[in-house]
Motif scaffolding. Sequence first.
Motif, PDB file in Angstrom:
ATOM      1  N   SER A 101      -6.438  -3.801  14.181  1.00  0.00           N
ATOM      2  CA  SER A 101      -7.522  -3.033  15.315  1.00  0.00           C
ATOM      3  C   SER A 101      -6.465  -2.987  16.214  1.00  0.00           C
ATOM      4  O   SER A 101      -6.183  -2.006  16.798  1.00  0.00           O
ATOM      5  N   THR A 102      -5.976  -3.304  16.886  1.00  0.00           N
ATOM      6  CA  THR A 102      -5.630  -3.517  18.314  1.00  0.00           C
ATOM      7  C   THR A 102      -4.276  -3.300  18.371  1.00  0.00           C
ATOM      8  O   THR A 102      -3.743  -2.201  19.494  1.00  0.00           O
ATOM      9  N   MET A 103      -3.184  -3.720  17.688  1.00  0.00           N
ATOM     10  CA  MET A 103      -1.867  -2.609  17.192  1.00  0.00           C
ATOM     11  C   MET A 103      -1.739  -1.292  16.794  1.00  0.00           C
ATOM     12  O   MET A 103      -0.712  -1.051  17.020  1.00  0.00           O
ATOM     13  N   THR A 104      -2.263  -0.899  16.604  1.00  0.00           N
ATOM     14  CA  THR A 104      -3.154   0.294  16.489  1.00  0.00           C
ATOM     15  C   THR A 104      -3.746   1.205  16.808  1.00  0.00           C
ATOM     16  O   THR A 104      -4.104   2.492  16.008  1.00  0.00           O
ATOM     17  N   LYS A 162       2.383  -2.536   4.159  1.00  0.00           N
ATOM     18  CA  LYS A 162       2.293  -2.509   2.778  1.00  0.00           C
ATOM     19  C   LYS A 162       0.651  -1.304   2.173  1.00  0.00           C
ATOM     20  O   LYS A 162       0.984  -0.982   0.944  1.00  0.00           O
ATOM     21  N   HIS A 163       0.479  -0.821   3.252  1.00  0.00           N
ATOM     22  CA  HIS A 163      -0.177   0.333   2.760  1.00  0.00           C
ATOM     23  C   HIS A 163      -0.110   1.570   3.292  1.00  0.00           C
ATOM     24  O   HIS A 163      -0.120   2.638   3.063  1.00  0.00           O
ATOM     25  N   GLY A 164       0.894   1.546   3.733  1.00  0.00           N
ATOM     26  CA  GLY A 164       2.257   2.786   4.316  1.00  0.00           C
ATOM     27  C   GLY A 164       1.794   3.504   5.220  1.00  0.00           C
ATOM     28  O   GLY A 164       1.798   4.872   5.242  1.00  0.00           O
ATOM     29  N   LEU A 165       1.066   2.573   6.005  1.00  0.00           N
ATOM     30  CA  LEU A 165       0.316   3.147   7.267  1.00  0.00           C
ATOM     31  C   LEU A 165       1.089   2.282   8.715  1.00  0.00           C
ATOM     32  O   LEU A 165       0.911   2.303   8.920  1.00  0.00           O
ATOM     33  N   SER A 166       2.758   1.958   8.620  1.00  0.00           N
ATOM     34  CA  SER A 166       3.083   1.087   9.363  1.00  0.00           C
ATOM     35  C   SER A 166       3.632   2.215  10.522  1.00  0.00           C
ATOM     36  O   SER A 166       3.790   1.479  11.667  1.00  0.00           O
ATOM     37  N   HIS A 185       1.544   4.317  12.324  1.00  0.00           N
ATOM     38  CA  HIS A 185       0.479   4.117  13.332  1.00  0.00           C
ATOM     39  C   HIS A 185       0.294   2.762  14.144  1.00  0.00           C
ATOM     40  O   HIS A 185      -0.956   2.536  14.797  1.00  0.00           O
ATOM     41  N   LEU A 186       1.464   1.719  14.050  1.00  0.00           N
ATOM     42  CA  LEU A 186       1.533   0.962  15.126  1.00  0.00           C
ATOM     43  C   LEU A 186       1.863   1.350  16.540  1.00  0.00           C
ATOM     44  O   LEU A 186       2.441   2.238  16.393  1.00  0.00           O
ATOM     45  N   SER A 187       1.568   1.449  17.243  1.00  0.00           N
ATOM     46  CA  SER A 187       1.531   1.672  18.562  1.00  0.00           C
ATOM     47  C   SER A 187       2.945   1.186  18.884  1.00  0.00           C
ATOM     48  O   SER A 187       3.018   0.402  18.949  1.00  0.00           O
ATOM     49  N   PRO A 188       3.567   2.134  20.199  1.00  0.00           N
ATOM     50  CA  PRO A 188       5.192   1.399  20.095  1.00  0.00           C
ATOM     51  C   PRO A 188       4.609  -0.092  21.121  1.00  0.00           C
ATOM     52  O   PRO A 188       5.547  -0.513  20.705  1.00  0.00           O
ATOM     53  N   ALA A 189       3.996   0.011  21.807  1.00  0.00           N
ATOM     54  CA  ALA A 189       4.457  -1.912  21.878  1.00  0.00           C
ATOM     55  C   ALA A 189       3.943  -2.741  21.106  1.00  0.00           C
ATOM     56  O   ALA A 189       4.569  -3.737  21.718  1.00  0.00           O
ATOM     57  N   ALA A 190       3.848  -2.351  20.027  1.00  0.00           N
ATOM     58  CA  ALA A 190       3.903  -3.460  18.925  1.00  0.00           C
ATOM     59  C   ALA A 190       4.769  -2.710  17.605  1.00  0.00           C
ATOM     60  O   ALA A 190       5.265  -3.562  16.627  1.00  0.00           O
ATOM     61  N   GLN A 191       5.580  -2.307  18.310  1.00  0.00           N
ATOM     62  CA  GLN A 191       6.846  -2.113  17.399  1.00  0.00           C
ATOM     63  C   GLN A 191       7.991  -3.521  17.739  1.00  0.00           C
ATOM     64  O   GLN A 191       8.815  -3.688  18.833  1.00  0.00           O
ATOM     65  N   PRO A 192       7.853  -4.387  17.203  1.00  0.00           N
ATOM     66  CA  PRO A 192       9.184  -5.670  17.507  1.00  0.00           C
ATOM     67  C   PRO A 192      10.365  -5.261  17.439  1.00  0.00           C
ATOM     68  O   PRO A 192      11.633  -6.763  18.287  1.00  0.00           O
ATOM     69  N   GLN A 193      10.722  -4.609  16.137  1.00  0.00           N
ATOM     70  CA  GLN A 193      12.459  -3.577  16.475  1.00  0.00           C
ATOM     71  C   GLN A 193      12.950  -3.581  17.514  1.00  0.00           C
ATOM     72  O   GLN A 193      14.561  -4.035  17.959  1.00  0.00           O
TER      73      GLN A 193
END
Length: 296
Positions: free
Chosen positions: A56-59, A169-173, A175-183
Amino acid sequence: MSMRFDQDLTNPTRVTMTTPTADGKTKIHLQPGEINSDAKSLYGYHSCHYLASAISTMTGGWPLVTLMARPHGQDRDVHVHTGTIAPDGRVIDVWGDFHPGVEAFRDSLQKRVQGVGPLKAHAPLAPGQVIELVRQPGDTGTSSGDLWWTENPGMTPIHQHFARLVLEKHGLSYHLSPAAQPQRANQAPAPAPAPAPRTTTPSTTSTGGTAMAGLDDIRAAISTTNDKSGQIQAALNQVQQWAGEIAGQLGTVLSESGQVQQAIGAFQELSGQRIDELHQLVSGAVTEIEQYGQRL
């Protein structure tokens, strides 16, 4: 100090549980990039509300659904399971099941649990509401608010890692906010720029344009592109959510005329397939640009 959401699990890790999982495990062995049986025990039979709250937080605030039930012979409801509600209405969790909605999610879990009465679904909830609902007398956790799931700094990177894996896994990655992208946050430093030529006059083509921009300029443009792409993804998420809400409201209050049903169908398509296609196009373009930047 603000919480970072780009933390990650990079090495095999063993977690010793203070209370066993519902399937009886006290030693959890986790592998980066893999939802193994121990990860399913951790997030399916013990810490599902941590995982759901992290997602929830990361999306950017997806709502949660928490299932509660009363064990036979007791006088208090207990926590059974928590999942995250995606913009298209399905509920996702570590098991990887695509439930059509909250009711189907509840019905599916009802068949798998024993020793309790009917499951009660509480939704939509924010993470802070979930922890207030599921916390029992004698629980050791004291954190509250929507970031309660970050109370253990040693586990926070693990929760974030598996939140990303479940979304993937659900094909929803996307939706991650930019701040939650570790790469991006953990990229190696850019190599030092090549020595500047003696002359400060750029070479030009016959049309008068520069033949090649400097590497620093290219990298700056790629960085700006990534930032803007994140904003595009966030805007698409908002459009998808609004379209789903509009379709739901129209279906609830309007008649079943053909014209109204066509409008509802159009909004449902916008909240699902069409926006997903745009997300994938943006994500694909960003990936190509990043790969080009890494080759410089």
